[in-house]
Design a protein around this motif. Sequence first.
Motif, short mmCIF file in Angstrom:
data_model
loop_
_atom_site.label_atom_id
_atom_site.label_comp_id
_atom_site.label_asym_id
_atom_site.label_seq_id
_atom_site.Cartn_x
_atom_site.Cartn_y
_atom_site.Cartn_z
N GLY A 224 -0.64 -6.77 -6.63
CA GLY A 224 -1.84 -6.60 -5.81
C GLY A 224 -1.79 -5.35 -4.95
O GLY A 224 -2.62 -5.18 -4.06
N GLY A 225 -0.82 -4.47 -5.23
CA GLY A 225 -0.65 -3.27 -4.42
C GLY A 225 -1.74 -2.24 -4.64
O GLY A 225 -2.38 -2.19 -5.70
N ARG A 226 -1.95 -1.41 -3.62
CA ARG A 226 -3.01 -0.39 -3.67
C ARG A 226 -2.39 0.98 -3.41
O ARG A 226 -1.76 1.19 -2.38
N LEU A 227 -2.60 1.89 -4.35
CA LEU A 227 -2.17 3.28 -4.21
C LEU A 227 -3.38 4.12 -3.83
O LEU A 227 -4.38 4.11 -4.54
N VAL A 228 -3.29 4.82 -2.70
CA VAL A 228 -4.37 5.68 -2.24
C VAL A 228 -3.86 7.12 -2.24
O VAL A 228 -2.93 7.46 -1.50
N VAL A 229 -4.46 7.95 -3.08
CA VAL A 229 -4.05 9.35 -3.21
C VAL A 229 -5.00 10.22 -2.41
O VAL A 229 -6.21 10.22 -2.65
N VAL B 176 0.86 -1.19 0.00
CA VAL B 176 0.00 0.00 0.00
C VAL B 176 0.89 1.23 0.00
O VAL B 176 1.92 1.27 0.68
N VAL B 177 0.50 2.25 -0.76
CA VAL B 177 1.15 3.56 -0.73
C VAL B 177 0.10 4.59 -0.35
O VAL B 177 -0.96 4.67 -0.98
N LEU B 178 0.38 5.38 0.69
CA LEU B 178 -0.48 6.50 1.09
C LEU B 178 0.21 7.77 0.62
O LEU B 178 1.28 8.13 1.11
N ASP B 179 -0.42 8.45 -0.35
CA ASP B 179 0.27 9.53 -1.06
C ASP B 179 -0.44 10.86 -0.92
O ASP B 179 -1.66 10.96 -1.12
N VAL B 180 0.31 11.90 -0.59
CA VAL B 180 -0.22 13.27 -0.52
C VAL B 180 0.28 14.13 -1.66
O VAL B 180 -0.08 15.31 -1.75
N MET B 181 1.10 13.57 -2.55
CA MET B 181 1.74 14.38 -3.59
C MET B 181 0.96 14.43 -4.90
O MET B 181 1.01 15.41 -5.62
#
Length: 340
Positions: free
Chosen positions: A237-242, A217-222
């Motif tokens: 199966g990764g999840r990117l949450v912007v 998982v990546v938690l992204d503010v950019m």
Amino acid sequence: MSTHPTMQAIEYTGAGGREAVSVVELPVPTPGPGEVLVKVAAAGINRADLLQRAGNYPVPPGASSVPGLEVSGTIEETGAGVGPWEFGTPVCALLTGGGYAEYVTVPAGQVVPVPDGVSLTDAAGLPEVAATCWSNLAMEAGVQAGEWVLVHGGTGGIGSFALQLLKGIGARPLATAGGPEKVRRCLELGAEAAIDHRAEDFVERVREITGGHGADVVLDVMGAKYLERNVEVLARGGRLVVIGLQGGATGTLPLADLMGRNGSVTGTLLRPRPVAEKAEIMRRVREEVWPLVASGAIRTTTDATFPLERAAEAQDRFEAADRTGKVLLVTEQHAAKAER
């Protein structure tokens, strides 16, 4: 019921910088059905407040024009149909607006007790960040114990909370930060490793740290600035949450790479969600996150406090590069009570 017909509040006079921040006198609001009136002790500053000041974040229909998405305080009055909240109960609340004021009305489902062991002032910095982190990491991304989670901006208000939350639920947090001092702070907050984005390539370092696995998982503010590289760092199966657009709103999404990883991209905002969704998020926060706060697994991190009338200075501090943790506005009524 409040005995004061008016209250001090902050409003923006047009769109702009700190010159747009004005102290005004407004009527004390009256709680409608399903709402409570909170006598505000402190209010948290969030990036959305500055975007609204600049004219880049329109106020949702029906919301107060007064900025401020989270407060702490005490129950002053309840509207029709509200359950048994006692007068004077210490609470904190997630708002759609109106927090930079001495009183605010809020749907009852978005009000929760102050966690054990947290001061009433510090509690103002919890609702927005707790709701943001839990709704995105647990409810959207479904983070599980043992998963690698990359948090960009690990020493900010969201990042510092997310790292502690992830460690508390048994995940394996990683972080990016700018400079050696912030890298050290990320490690103190629970990151298994922290990457200095000024000097290191975060994709290469995550692969190295995880033995080639990547980030589940990546938690992204950019936003746009990191979009392609965030997909590149994902595990299968990764999840990117912007959740933020500090690096721009329009980018290139490498769909072939995303599909090859069986990955997903989610973008969320908390403020415009329906009342029922926010109530469910806050219910889960109370049940799942508050015990971690009460146990000390998650510590509140307040960088600075300012009087309400110095909101412009407080927002300057929020934007400072060396800020770590939350910046809070404290009302005069709360400060006077604390001094007695």
